[in-house]
Scaffold this active site. Structure first.
Site, mmCIF file in Angstrom:
data_model
loop_
_atom_site.group_PDB
_atom_site.id
_atom_site.type_symbol
_atom_site.label_atom_id
_atom_site.label_comp_id
_atom_site.label_asym_id
_atom_site.label_seq_id
_atom_site.Cartn_x
_atom_site.Cartn_y
_atom_site.Cartn_z
ATOM 1 N N HIS A 43 8.298 -1.679 -4.658
ATOM 2 C CA HIS A 43 6.997 -1.465 -5.298
ATOM 3 C C HIS A 43 6.611 0.019 -5.347
ATOM 4 C CE1 HIS A 43 5.303 -5.294 -6.355
ATOM 5 N NE2 HIS A 43 5.414 -5.807 -5.147
ATOM 6 N N ASN A 54 0.838 -1.197 0.000
ATOM 7 C CA ASN A 54 0.000 0.000 0.000
ATOM 8 C C ASN A 54 0.876 1.252 0.000
ATOM 9 O OD1 ASN A 54 -2.293 -1.771 0.581
ATOM 10 N ND2 ASN A 54 -1.464 -1.843 2.655
ATOM 11 N N GLU A 111 5.318 -8.091 -9.422
ATOM 12 C CA GLU A 111 5.831 -8.971 -8.384
ATOM 13 C C GLU A 111 7.195 -9.552 -8.738
ATOM 14 O OE1 GLU A 111 4.614 -8.760 -5.669
ATOM 15 O OE2 GLU A 111 2.610 -7.979 -6.083
ATOM 16 N N HIS A 143 11.392 -5.804 -0.818
ATOM 17 C CA HIS A 143 10.423 -6.116 -1.879
ATOM 18 C C HIS A 143 9.312 -5.067 -1.888
ATOM 19 C CE1 HIS A 143 7.938 -9.183 -4.219
ATOM 20 N NE2 HIS A 143 6.993 -8.351 -3.789
ATOM 21 N N GLU A 144 8.714 -4.823 -0.720
ATOM 22 C CA GLU A 144 7.599 -3.866 -0.664
ATOM 23 C C GLU A 144 8.079 -2.459 -0.978
ATOM 24 O OE1 GLU A 144 4.837 -5.335 -0.603
ATOM 25 O OE2 GLU A 144 5.717 -7.247 0.005
#
Length: 857
Positions: free
Chosen positions: A306, A272, A325, A302-303
């Site tokens: 994004h 988010n 992803e 990883h997040e």
């Protein structure tokens, strides 16, 4: 009524009608019950006179007004859709409603902490669940800003994608307050977030290349605050943000970055915008292995990646979900290797991600990386190892193909050109072609638009002196997916040195394409002990070693110095077991002979987890019980020999709890539990205590009092879940059947509680105890799929299949059900995957049995 799945065609049609939406959302979260109040004002442009729909899942609609015209809910609402007709060039829709909290981790999840009765809320909107909270055009290419006004208890923290404003008292008694957020960034609905509750909070900052100080936040439940490790979490983000800004040449694209650990979370984490949510499993209540800490670092990075790739630039439709992803998986592995202590993470990637990818790629449900996504049902089941791990493996191959510098330059250009908008795979390939000078159209067709994994093997000829006279790489493919692909590979020559260690004496790198590729540079080289195809793990492929190399690898795996080379060898052996080419008992011998010498925590953990699978599923009936007992004995011996207090010792003890198979093993576990056996440097802490109790319960050795005593020391939500696992693990037919029925039929169970009970049900050394529910399993599938949410239905379908029962009768039942139930496609897919794994286990057992019969002769 089950929600209708948005189709790609509907999404394309709607994006041609609707443009520039924005939302003002007013939420009242002050009630004590299972509902909340929501008011949405949606403003959007549209094609005049056109009709479309907006998603909105409610319990009750109190008011519905379009362009000042009241609408009759009964006339325009169909399930989770509101029909909108006779649109104008500019439109305003008002929806006042009552909505439901969830206990499944979807929409707005509500959790009550048993420690202090505090209420915690968080949202999970992927894939298309934002409409559970407000009315929204719930598709990724209708990006919009959201302005939240939230009324909640005054003592709470309230977070969203925009910075948190100061609360204003909402009542006269000071118990409630209102947070009027500024308008948030223009983003896709699936990465909008709300988090609310009495979370403990820590603050930090990260310096951006554009001169900003980006505010950082960290939040946990109050009862878990002692486990937060804010220094670790902030330092990882600070290092990662600097790394990504350098790599992409693009500043951090949003105004803040919060990390929130939330209860009963279905995934590892979710990106988010500016408010990343994490599974509380990454809060370490007890000592964990270095492998587990490495995994957390990868997830954090990883997040974070994004925020650029996926959030600032977002896929147009879910066909390119893989790109979000896969890129994050590849990028976070690269970042972890360069900015954290876990510099050997590429060995983990070779052992873990690539193996999972190849396993998924051989299932009947395999699909191209660029999958055809017809509707949201397809999206939900495509969060798989193709989307994450194969895609990342192929991106690693692409980086080897075009070069890292050119790759990063192309990604930076892509982010700059499309920042704030939506883009496609073609947009990225165009930038990479410009940066590298390579034509990637054929590469994309072969790697991204076809399914299946290739097998590479080296064929060498030598003269009497052992000098290589001819060498080639042969590439094959499965009949169902016959595509041969271009590979950038390295070949390593390893021979024993004077100390017996296998060391690399020669390495060459080349492009492999087609069925046969000659390797003239090996001609004239002395035949090495081990000829390793895909040395350094550059490509995505299955590797088969020639007989002499495999024998050398089996004998010398412990002495193979390079961790990536060890990972490639062990991955090749595991692959061969699953393909029924290598007897499982040989794999057990390989792991037990080498794992005590493994220096990498992640590689050691992966080897032990595969050892558990081999013993539990792939050994022939004739010697399974004996080898299981011997394996448990061997792993316990390794634990006793390990250095006091070491990561190695901890991993072997934890592996022993999973491999324990006899009454003698249960006695050892009990002695560890009561302290009559002590290993120097090993503390039986909160989580290890539970692992011991659950293992003893599965062996029929743990009493009610033993489980209750463990729970008394851990009267928390996690403790309650683990107690349920322990109780369901008992080798008692009535206990097993009751646990199965609870998960299958009790809709009041939360997602985490259902998972915990199912985990205990499947935990057994007597798989025949699970056979009694097989008929009921197939009978309830269609009903479960139609009545439960996707999360709960897929949990039930996947976790209540009696996978420890390797039985031809069960396979026949699955084949019969699949033949009679070709739809819905996602349900058919999940069951077919269970059957494929069962058939692999049957074939592996037959392979292992044939070795026994051959030895007897």
């Amino acid at each position: 009524m089950a929600a209708a799945h948005l189709t790609r065609l509907e999404a394309e049609e709607r994006v041609g009608i609707v443009h520039a939406p924005s939302y003002e959302v007013d939420l009242d979260l002050t009630g004590d019950g299972g509902t909340f109040r929501s008011t949405t004002v949606v403003r959007f442009g549209a094609t005049p006179g056109a009709s479309t729909f907006i998603e909105s899942t409610t319990l009750e609609v109190h008011e519905l007004v379009l362009n000042d015209r009241p609408l009759d809910p009964a006339a325009v609402i169909d399930g989770d859709r509101i029909r909108l007709v006779a649109l104008e060039a500019q439109n305003e829709l008002v929806v006042r409603s009552t909505r439901a909290y969830s206990n499944t981790g979807e929409g707005l999840h509500r959790f009550v902490d048993p420690v202090d009765e505090a209420v915690y809320l968080y949202t999970e909107f992927a894939v298309a669940e934002a409409n559970r909270v407000y009315a929204v055009f719930d598709q990724p290419d209708l990006k919009a800003s959201v302005r939240f006004t939230i009324t909640a208890p005054a003592a709470w923290q309230v977070l969203s994608n925009a910075p948190t404003p100061d609360p204003v008292p909402a009542g006269t008694d000071g118990t409630t307050a209102t947070w009027a957020f500024e308008t948030g960034p223009v983003i896709s609905s699936y990465i909008v977030a709300i988090i609310a509750g009495p979370y403990a909070a820590w603050r930090g900052a990260a310096r951006s290349i554009d001169g900003r100080d980006v505010p950082l936040g960290l939040f946990t439940r109050a009862s878990l605050a002692q486990y937060a490790e804010p220094d670790v979490m902030f330092e990882t983000v600070q290092a990662g943000l600097a790394f990504y800004e350098r790599a992409f040449g693009v500043p951090y694209p949003f105004g803040k970055y919060d990390q929130v650990f939330v209860p009963e979370y279905n995934w590892g984490a979710m990106e988010n915008v500016g408010a990343v949510t994490f599974n509380e499993g990454y809060l370490f209540r007890s000592r964990v292995s270095d492998a587990r800490r490495e995994q957390r670092a990868i997830v954090v990075l990883h997040e974070l990646s994004h925020m650029w790739f996926g959030n600032s630039v977002t896929m147009r439709w879910w066909n390119d979900l893989w790109l979000n992803e896969s890129f994050a998986t590849w990028a976070s592995t690269l970042a972890t290797s360069q900015v954290t202590e876990f510099t050997g993470v590429w060995a983990t990637f070779a052992s873990d991600e690539k193996t999972h990818a190849a396993e998924q790629d051989q299932l009947p449900s395999t699909h191209p990386i660029v999958a055809e996504i017809r509707d949201l049902g397809d999206v939900e089941v495509n969060f798989d190892a193709i989307t994450y791990d194969k895609g990342a493996s192929v991106l690693k191959q692409l980086v080897a193909w075009v070069g890292l510098e050119a790759f990063q330059r192309g990604v930076g250009a892509y982010l700059t050109a499309h920042g704030g908008g939506n883009a496609t795979l073609r947009d990225l390939l165009d930038e990479l072609e410009r940066a590298s000078g390579r034509d990637l159209t054929r590469w994309s067709e072969l790697w991204l638009e076809t399914a299946g994994v290739n097998t590479l093997r080296a064929i060498v000829e030598t003269d009497a002196a052992g000098t290589i006279t001819a060498a080639r790489i042969e590439q094959t493919a499965a009949a169902a997916h016959p595509t041969l692909r271009p590979h950038r590979v390295a070949i390593g020559c390893y021979s024993a040195d004077e100390h017996g260690a296998l060391v690399r004496t020669h390495r060459l790198e080349l492009d492999v394409d087609g069925a046969v590729t000659d390797v003239p540079d090996l001609v004239g080289v002395q035949r090495p002990d081990l000829l390793l195809v895909n040395d350094d793990d550059l490509t995505y492929a299955k590797v088969r070693l020639d007989d002499a190399s495999f024998a050398a690898a089996i004998a010398g795996l412990a002495e193979l110095a390079d961790p990536v080379a060890r990972a490639v060898v062990l991955g090749s052996a595991w692959d061969a077991v699953r393909d029924a080419e290598l007897p499982a008992s040989e794999f057990v011998r390989l792991v037990l002979g080498s794992v005590g010498h493994e220096t990498q925590s992640a590689a050691r953990g992966l080897a032990l987890s595969r050892l558990e699978l081999a013993v539990g599923r792939y050994l022939a009936d004739e010697h399974r019980e004996r080898i299981a007992a011997e394996t448990g004995d061997a792993v316990w011996a390794l634990a006793e020999l390990a250095q006091a207090g070491s990561d190695t010792q901890l991993q072997f003890v934890k592996a022993f709890t999973r491999l324990a198979a006899t009454q003698a093993h249960a006695d050892v576990l009990g002695s560890l539990l009561d302290g009559s056996i002590k290993l120097p440097g090993l503390d039986v802490d909160l989580d290890l205590r539970w692992e011991l109790v659950i293992a003893r319960s599965a062996l029929g050795a743990a009493s009610d009092e033993e489980i209750d005593a463990a729970l008394a020391l851990d009267e928390t939500a996690k403790g309650r879940q683990l107690a349920e696992t322990a109780r369901a693990a008992r080798p008692d037919q009535a206990v097993k059947d009751a646990a199965w029925r609870r998960v299958a039929t009790d809709a009041s169970l939360s997602n985490d509680l259902a998972r915990a009970i199912a985990e205990g049900w499947r935990r057994t050394t007597a798989p025949e105890l699970l056979a009694t529910t097989a008929t009921a399993y197939f009978e309830m599938l269609q009903r479960t799929w139609s009545e439960r949410s996707f999360t709960m239905a897929s949990l039930i379908v996947s976790r209540l299949f009696p996978s420890p029962l390797v039985d031809e009768e069960l396979a026949a039942m699955a084949r019969e059900w699949l033949a009679a139930n070709v739809s819905p496609a996602p349900l058919h897919r999940l069951v077919s995957e269970q059957l494929d794994e069962l058939e692999r286990a049957l074939a592996a057992r037959a392979c292992d049995a044939s070795m026994l019969s051959g030895a007897a002769q």
